[in-house]
Design an enzyme around this catalytic site. Structure first.
Site: not given
Ligand code: IMP
Length: 428
Positions: A40-41, A224, A16
């Protein structure tokens, strides 16, 4: 450009940042509306790589106003670190180009520790979070026990409430076997951060409504992806916010009828980080190969991403859920060397064929993908800039994605650099 929402259509990491960087040229404001420093963009400009976790990628473009909206959960320490890091890379950041909503919630140190403690407590029930405290922070927001950014500007009240919140959270931390926190140290660290952030804290809703009145173009930067949405994703293997397009309204205060367009970003294959069902996941050998070729390692946690074939059932659901008008397909070049490429067009569950994603993540774990197999093109696409110059097989593969997903492909990216982009139909 009009007001555009950009969302991830899969499980995050769709590239993105790169597409936002392209669209930002035509925007006046760039708004993050959900998530936190779990994102992490990444943007490559020339020989430099920039990674943004909380700050909209628009910050790389002089003259754009970047907004961290109310729907984001802000870790003020992480935010300051990111600001300092970008400044070291030569990016100018001032209250003129960065505004943080005063009503966004804060990620507190106990949120991070709880997230980590819960993840480490049970391997079997692990979600695979980024351990950035995202879930506990949104939990407190919903429970009405959270802190907001504007609370950093009221030291006495902040200290008083913090003492209560730390007491309660320390009990939870002890239950998880995690060392408890000292409220005074947290207050000192956070209030110092508040003093540095003060000039950036503002009424983002009022700012955006003034922008709307002046007919400025706003780009909403989703983090996400749709299948990590708290409601629509593969619960509980989701994040705790709404990465879908609807989240842009609640996360910014801009009403739905002011949104003009939704752009969905999807990889030419699929990846997922953390636990949770993933029907089209490759076996170990191809998984490791695509992970290496595609550099599929998380920019926030460094974790290797799980890789798989393009899942058109997920893509179709995503197009519908988000109302995607256009698709941007990224990382086509990662598939350049393959002899054949598959697209999952439906699932099989026992004797039943499913054309939609089942509501229950446990069922999604049991489905078998129904694949269409396409010949690979076995040629580099990295220097191609026009759709018609792509190998025939690559064109056919993209057309199949478009047909199965149900939205036009308007951008294709064939490498990490800004110029490695094919604008397909003039729509974007
Ligand atoms: P949280 O957002 O840290 O609570 O993680 C919940 C789920 O979302 C996990 O499976 C993470 O790997 C996934 N996730 C959170 N942020 C990202 C992102 O920026 N990219 C990909 N997966 C994400």
């Amino acid at each position: 450009m009009a007001n555009t929402i950009l969302v991830g259509g899969q499980w995050g990491d769709e590239g993105k940042g790169r597409i936002i960087d392209l669209l930002t040229r035509r925007a006046d404001y760039v708004v993050r509306y959900q998530g936190g420093s779990n994102a992490g963009h990444e943007v490559h400009i020339g020989a430099k790589t920039y990674v943004m976790h909380l700050i909209p990628s628009g910050i790389l473009h002089p003259g754009k106003v970047c907004v961290i909206g109310n729907g984001v959960v802000v870790d003020p320490i992480a935010l300051l670190k990111e600001m300092d890091g970008l400044r070291k890379q030569g990016i100018r950041i001032s209250p003129k180009n960065l505004v943080v909503s005063g009503i966004a919630h804060l990620v507190m140190p106990y949120h991070r520790l709880l997230d980590e403690g819960r993840e480490d407590a049970s391997k079997r029930h692990r979600i695979g979070t980024t351990k950035r405290g995202i879930g506990p922070a949104y939990g407190d927001k919903a429970s009405r026990t959270g802190f907001r950014v504007l609370d950093l500007l009221k030291p006495a009240a902040f200290r008083e409430k913090l003492a209560r919140r730390v007491r309660e959270n320390n009990a939870l931390l002890r239950a998880l076997g995690v060392r408890p926190l000292a409220a005074a140290a947290v207050a000192a660290e956070y209030l110092a951060a508040g003093r540095r952030l003060r000039p950036f804290i503002g009424d983002a809703v009022a700012l955006l409504h003034t922008a709307l009145r002046r007919k400025r173009d706003i780009l909403f930067e989703g983090a996400q992806g749709a299948f990590l949405d708290l409601d629509f994703g593969t619960y509980p293997y989701v994040t705790s916010s709404h990465p879908t397009s609807g989240g842009a309204c609640v996360g910014s205060g801009v009403p739905p009828h002011r949104m003009d367009r939704v752009v969905g970003v999807m990889k030419a294959y699929t990846t997922r980080v953390g636990e949770g069902p993933f029907p089209t996941e490759y076996g170990a050998v191809l998984g490791a190969e695509i992970q290496k070729v595609g550099d599929e390692f998380g920019r926030t946690t460094g974790r290797g991403r799980r890789c798989g074939w393009f899942d058109a059932v997920v893509a179709r659901a995503s197009v519908r859920l988000n109302g995607m008008d256009d698709l941007a397909i990224t990382k086509l070049d990662v598939l350049d060397h393959l002899a054949e490429i598959k697209i999952c067009v439906a699932y099989r569950l026992g004797s039943k064929r499913l054309d939609t994603v089942p509501m229950d993540a446990d069922l999604l774990r049991c489905v078998k993908p129904v694949y269409e197999t396409w010949p690979g093109w076995r040629a580099s696409t990295r220097e191609i800039r026009r759709f018609r110059d792509l190998p025939r097989a690559a064109q056919a593969y993209l057309k199949a994605i478009e047909r199965h997903a149900g939205a036009p492909i308007s951008i294709v990216s064939v490498g990490p650099r800004r110029d490695q982009t094919i604008f397909v139909n003039g729509r974007l």
